[in-house]
Design a protein around this motif. Sequence first.
Motif: not given
Length: 272
Positions: A28, A188, A191-192, A212-214, A228
């Motif tokens: 994440a 990002r 990460h993706d 961010c996702d979290r 979130t």
Amino acid sequence: MLEISALTKRFGDRTAVDKASFVVTEPAMIGIIGSSGAGKSTMLRMLNRLTDASEGAIRFQGQDITALTGRARRKWQSRCAMIFQQFNLVPRMDVVSNVLHGTLNRRSTLATMFNLYPREDVETAIEILDRLGVAEHAAKRAEALSGGQQQRVAIARALMQDPAIILADEPIASLDPMNAQIVMDRLRRIHDEDGRMVIANLHTLDTARRYCDRIIGMRAGRIVFDGTPAQLTTGVARDIYGAGADFSESATSTAIEQDEAERPAARMAEPA
């Protein structure tokens, strides 16, 4: 994947991180926010084992990271790459050599002394620089680049380690809004596209929400929020920062003002 259990760090009588616990079950992009002195940087340094924990445990894929020493510890630091606010490049060294420093933990002392790199490593370094939009600067000294370009070189060096986790300690704090946006876009995208876990200390709420996702909020060494981006309301932010009713998020914004015609543009389409 990653389990933090009652992680604590004391410096004399001061507790920098106080019984922090959280679990990450899949890769994440996680943002850690909080005021200066909240324990954010100490948390990342413990995860990377640059700083030893006073108490608690870090486990990654079942391995006790806090117990590692010597070669095993250095191997972990290759799998858990660190990006710093001040880039930590060698200013007078060319860009591609700075990136190749990401391979030092797996190279012999002799090769390191004579600056000898396998051809495939050099090619990989150039490919990573190209991915980050700075390949044309490969032969320049690092000190000749702008701050945003240097941070992308630092990210390239981290990717050269082929890490499972990338830790970024205030990666955009010293950058202007345009370069901050470019650097966060690249993190990002990493990460993706790669499925790598990214944990970043961030000083602006709009950045944390956007990328961010979290989000984990820290105050006085303790985790006081874990949720979130949608759950990070202004009221919650006041609690994290210990601020009063006059707290304004706009004062910390890194957003770039755009004309109405530009607003629909996709996030990944900004110039490199």
